[in-house]
Write a protein that holds these residues in place. Sequence first.
Motif, short mmCIF file in Angstrom:
data_model
loop_
_atom_site.label_atom_id
_atom_site.label_comp_id
_atom_site.label_asym_id
_atom_site.label_seq_id
_atom_site.Cartn_x
_atom_site.Cartn_y
_atom_site.Cartn_z
N SER A 52 0.84 -1.20 0.00
CA SER A 52 0.00 0.00 0.00
C SER A 52 0.88 1.25 0.00
O SER A 52 1.93 1.27 0.63
N SER A 53 0.42 2.29 -0.67
CA SER A 53 1.12 3.58 -0.60
C SER A 53 0.97 4.14 0.80
O SER A 53 -0.13 4.19 1.35
N LEU A 54 2.08 4.55 1.38
CA LEU A 54 2.10 5.02 2.76
C LEU A 54 1.72 6.50 2.83
O LEU A 54 2.14 7.30 2.00
N ARG A 55 0.93 6.85 3.83
CA ARG A 55 0.50 8.24 4.01
C ARG A 55 1.42 8.94 5.02
O ARG A 55 1.47 8.55 6.19
N PRO A 56 2.15 9.96 4.58
CA PRO A 56 3.03 10.71 5.50
C PRO A 56 2.24 11.31 6.65
O PRO A 56 1.15 11.87 6.46
N GLY A 57 2.77 11.19 7.84
CA GLY A 57 2.12 11.73 9.02
C GLY A 57 1.08 10.81 9.61
O GLY A 57 0.57 11.08 10.71
N GLN A 58 0.75 9.72 8.92
CA GLN A 58 -0.24 8.76 9.42
C GLN A 58 0.35 7.36 9.50
O GLN A 58 0.39 6.75 10.57
N ASP A 59 0.84 6.86 8.38
CA ASP A 59 1.49 5.55 8.39
C ASP A 59 2.94 5.64 8.83
O ASP A 59 3.50 4.67 9.36
N CYS A 60 3.56 6.79 8.58
CA CYS A 60 4.97 7.04 8.93
C CYS A 60 5.11 8.51 9.28
O CYS A 60 4.27 9.33 8.89
N PRO A 61 6.17 8.89 9.99
CA PRO A 61 6.38 10.32 10.26
C PRO A 61 6.57 11.10 8.97
O PRO A 61 7.07 10.58 7.97
N GLN A 89 8.71 13.33 8.34
CA GLN A 89 10.11 13.54 7.97
C GLN A 89 10.78 12.28 7.43
O GLN A 89 11.97 12.29 7.13
N ALA A 90 10.04 11.17 7.32
CA ALA A 90 10.61 9.93 6.81
C ALA A 90 11.03 10.08 5.35
O ALA A 90 10.53 10.94 4.61
N VAL A 91 11.97 9.24 4.94
CA VAL A 91 12.31 9.11 3.53
C VAL A 91 11.40 8.06 2.92
O VAL A 91 11.25 6.97 3.48
N PHE A 105 4.80 -2.16 -12.56
CA PHE A 105 4.17 -0.88 -12.28
C PHE A 105 4.74 -0.34 -10.96
O PHE A 105 5.21 -1.11 -10.12
N PRO A 106 4.72 0.98 -10.79
CA PRO A 106 5.29 1.56 -9.56
C PRO A 106 4.26 1.62 -8.44
O PRO A 106 3.07 1.84 -8.67
N VAL A 107 4.72 1.43 -7.22
CA VAL A 107 3.93 1.70 -6.03
C VAL A 107 4.64 2.84 -5.31
O VAL A 107 5.71 2.64 -4.73
N GLU A 108 4.07 4.02 -5.39
CA GLU A 108 4.71 5.18 -4.79
C GLU A 108 4.60 5.12 -3.27
O GLU A 108 3.60 4.69 -2.72
N ARG A 109 5.67 5.54 -2.62
CA ARG A 109 5.75 5.51 -1.16
C ARG A 109 5.44 4.11 -0.63
O ARG A 109 4.71 3.94 0.34
N ALA A 110 6.04 3.11 -1.25
CA ALA A 110 5.83 1.73 -0.81
C ALA A 110 6.60 1.42 0.47
O ALA A 110 6.27 0.46 1.18
N MET A 111 7.63 2.20 0.75
CA MET A 111 8.46 1.97 1.93
C MET A 111 8.86 3.31 2.52
O MET A 111 9.02 4.29 1.79
N CYS A 112 8.98 3.34 3.84
CA CYS A 112 9.47 4.54 4.50
C CYS A 112 10.62 4.17 5.42
O CYS A 112 10.69 3.05 5.93
N ILE A 113 11.53 5.11 5.61
CA ILE A 113 12.70 4.92 6.47
C ILE A 113 12.80 6.15 7.36
O ILE A 113 12.80 7.29 6.86
N PHE A 114 12.87 5.93 8.67
CA PHE A 114 12.91 7.08 9.58
C PHE A 114 13.58 6.71 10.89
O PHE A 114 13.66 5.54 11.27
N GLU A 115 14.09 7.74 11.57
CA GLU A 115 14.60 7.61 12.93
C GLU A 115 13.51 8.01 13.90
O GLU A 115 12.67 8.87 13.59
N GLN A 152 11.52 16.80 5.29
CA GLN A 152 11.42 16.98 3.86
C GLN A 152 9.97 17.25 3.48
O GLN A 152 9.05 16.99 4.26
N LYS A 153 9.78 17.77 2.31
CA LYS A 153 8.42 18.01 1.84
C LYS A 153 7.73 16.67 1.58
O LYS A 153 8.35 15.71 1.17
#
Length: 346
Positions: free
Chosen positions: A3-12, A14-16, A30-40, A335-336
């Motif tokens: 699933s495409s991850l939602r910034p601020g909900q599924d991940c912080p 500021q995540a990459v 086919f691409p899955v945008e924001r399929a993975m997030c990386i954060f501290e 990041q934006k």
Amino acid sequence: LASSLRPGQDCPRQAVYVTAIVPSDSGKVFPVERAMCIFERATGDPAWRHAENAGRNVESRAAVELVVRMVTTIGNYDYALDWVFTQKGNIKVRVGATGIIAIKGVKTSNMTEASAAKDAAYGTLVAPNSVAPFHDHYFSYRVDLDVDGENNTFLEGKITAKRLAPDNPRRSLWTFKRTPQSKETFLSKNSGDWFVENSNKRTKLGHNPGFQILMPDRVTSIMAADDPTQSRAAFSAQPLWVSAYKADELFAAGDFPNQSKGGDGLPDWIAPAQDISNTDIVVWPTIGFNHLTRVEDWPVMPTMWHGFTLRPFNFFDENPAIDLAPEFARARPPQKTPALRPGSTD
């Protein structure tokens, strides 16, 4: 199924975020945008601390983790899959189950009705005329540990009590012994502690470097072995399996579990059991839980986390987190939020 991850909900925020390119049913990609997030993240816990002089002199360090996350949606369930890397050297693997629980329609609308006992015999009434059946979740991980090299040894450790001599002011103590396992096998949930080490290497203190496999929740399936579903997922009957490395042994239930007649995968691979002494081995932890459905799981289930930890055991020469900075500070501004491309779906 990512699933495409939602910034601020599924991940912080500021995540990459990482785009994944996955194969389609037609053989294309086919691409899955924001399929993975990386954060501290700062956990709010101390990585270590100690106080002296009645607590007036304190040294403490904040624990910070690096998290790599994706979420897969399989039917009605969403599973958050985390790989968490800590400054203590631990690697934590977590699965968070959420989504919409399956329900069946029933006559009963309230547990005070006469039909309730029959309708809710195998589940919980979560809404009027809706029962959520009890069920299980099992996740098998293929962990190809190469601890300081490919040739490793698997050991089972047990703590035992020892009675002391009558003239000793203490009456008992306990000791710990680890026993190498020489053949491919499975370990029951009642077995001891589990380790993988390199018996060919030595640390500065002369230890064989190793990792411990911590599994506090050793839940396994209690279904009959000849039940068709259970026989296709026979790995779920044990919390841990150990096998010799083979490049084509990738999936605990075999390559085609839905077409299997049962017994494929791990049970077949370790029969007959091969030697695993001082060789390339693979461990297969099973994360599992019996889902006792409840009203609070409806209409959307709160995320429920389970996992295991790979913990260094005499691998380092000292605490690897000993030189952490006294304070944790974010190293870069947020990041934006990445925008979706035209025509893509969230």
